[in-house]
Design an enzyme around this catalytic site. Structure first.
Site, short mmCIF file in Angstrom:
data_model
loop_
_atom_site.label_atom_id
_atom_site.label_comp_id
_atom_site.label_asym_id
_atom_site.label_seq_id
_atom_site.Cartn_x
_atom_site.Cartn_y
_atom_site.Cartn_z
N SER A 42 5.20 9.66 6.84
CA SER A 42 6.44 9.04 6.38
C SER A 42 7.28 9.99 5.55
O SER A 42 8.51 10.01 5.67
CB SER A 42 6.11 7.79 5.55
OG SER A 42 5.34 6.90 6.31
N LYS A 86 7.93 0.46 -5.89
CA LYS A 86 9.26 0.63 -6.50
C LYS A 86 9.67 2.11 -6.57
O LYS A 86 10.83 2.42 -6.77
CB LYS A 86 9.32 -0.03 -7.87
CG LYS A 86 8.40 0.51 -8.93
CD LYS A 86 8.69 -0.21 -10.26
CE LYS A 86 7.78 0.23 -11.37
NZ LYS A 86 6.38 -0.15 -11.18
N ARG A 90 -5.55 11.21 11.33
CA ARG A 90 -4.75 12.18 12.06
C ARG A 90 -5.49 13.50 12.22
O ARG A 90 -5.72 13.99 13.30
CB ARG A 90 -3.41 12.41 11.35
CG ARG A 90 -2.46 11.25 11.48
CD ARG A 90 -1.34 11.34 10.52
NE ARG A 90 -1.81 11.29 9.15
CZ ARG A 90 -1.06 11.14 8.08
NH1 ARG A 90 0.24 11.06 8.21
NH2 ARG A 90 -1.59 11.07 6.88
N HIS A 139 2.05 4.92 13.03
CA HIS A 139 1.58 3.63 12.53
C HIS A 139 1.60 2.58 13.65
O HIS A 139 0.65 1.83 13.83
CB HIS A 139 2.48 3.11 11.39
CG HIS A 139 2.38 3.89 10.12
ND1 HIS A 139 3.47 4.46 9.50
CD2 HIS A 139 1.32 4.18 9.33
CE1 HIS A 139 3.08 5.05 8.39
NE2 HIS A 139 1.78 4.91 8.26
#
Ligand code: PNS
Length: 162
Positions: free
Chosen positions: A127, A41, A90, A17
C-alpha cells in the site's frame, strides 16, 4: 461453517489484497475482511473510506463482508466465532513479522493463521508504494482495483485541509 478473517490496514487495498480475499473466499464458507482501526488516523484514508472501497471491490463475492475492529484481532475473532486468520505472504521479508503475529495470536487465543502465497505478479506490491506512486503522478491502474484508483485520484485532487 468455516468462517475466517482477512485482516489488514488496507490504506488502501491493492490487487494483491483482492487476490488473497478472492482465494480465501473460494476455500471458506465466509470471509470477513477486517480493517484495523487502531492506528488508522495516521493513514491516508479514513476507516470509512477503506471500508467503502473494500465493499465496492468485493461486491461480486457473496460470502465476503467488510467490518472494522479496534483492539486485539483475536478478541474480534472470538466475538464472531472466527476459527482462523488468513494472510498473504509475499516474500521472505514478510515472514518474520507474520510468523511473530501468528504465533502470538495462537498463544493468546488459539486462533490459527493460514498463509496463502502471493501471486508472483503482486510480490512487491504494498500500500505504501501505491500511495507514493500515485502521489507523484505514476500509473497505478494495474496495481489497485478500480474503486481504489478512483478514490486515490479524488483524494489527491482535493485541496489539502492542512
Ligand atoms: O496491513 P497490516 O499492517 O499487515 O495489518 C496488521 C494488522 C492490522 C492485521 C495487525 O497489526 C493487527 O492484527 N492489529 C491488531 C492488534 C493486535 O491484535 N495485535 C497483536 C498481534 S499479535
Amino acid at each position: 461453517m468455516r468462517r475466517v478473517v482477512c485482516p489488514g490496514s488496507f490504506d488502501p487495498a491493492t490487487n494483491g489484497h483482492l487476490d488473497i480475499i478472492r482465494r480465501a473466499a473460494l476455500l471458506h464458507d465466509e470471509v470477513i475482511v477486517v480493517v484495523g482501526a487502531n492506528l488508522a488516523k495516521h493513514g491516508m484514508f479514513t476507516v470509512e473510506e477503506r471500508v467503502s472501497m473494500l465493499q465496492e471491490m468485493t461486491a461480486d463475492l457473496p460470502n465476503v463482508s467488510v467490518e472494522t475492529f479496534r483492539g486485539l484481532l483475536v478478541e474480534f475473532c472470538r466475538s464472531r466465532g472466527v476459527s482462523a486468520i488468513v494472510k498473504g505472504l509475499r516474500a521472505v521479508s514478510d515472514f518474520e513479522y507474520e510468523m511473530e503475529m501468528a504465533q502470538m495470536n495462537y498463544r493468546l487465543a488459539q486462533v490459527e493463521t493460514l498463509f496463502l502465497t502471493a501471486n508472483p505478479l503482486y510480490s512487491f506490491l504494498r500500500s505504501s508504494l501505491v500511495r507514493e506512486i500515485a502521489t507523484y503522478g505514476g500509473d497505478i491502474s494495474s496495481l489497485v482495483p478500480g474503486p481504489v484508483e478512483r478514490c486515490l485520484r479524488a483524494k489527491l485532487a482535493a485541496p489539502n485541509p492542512g
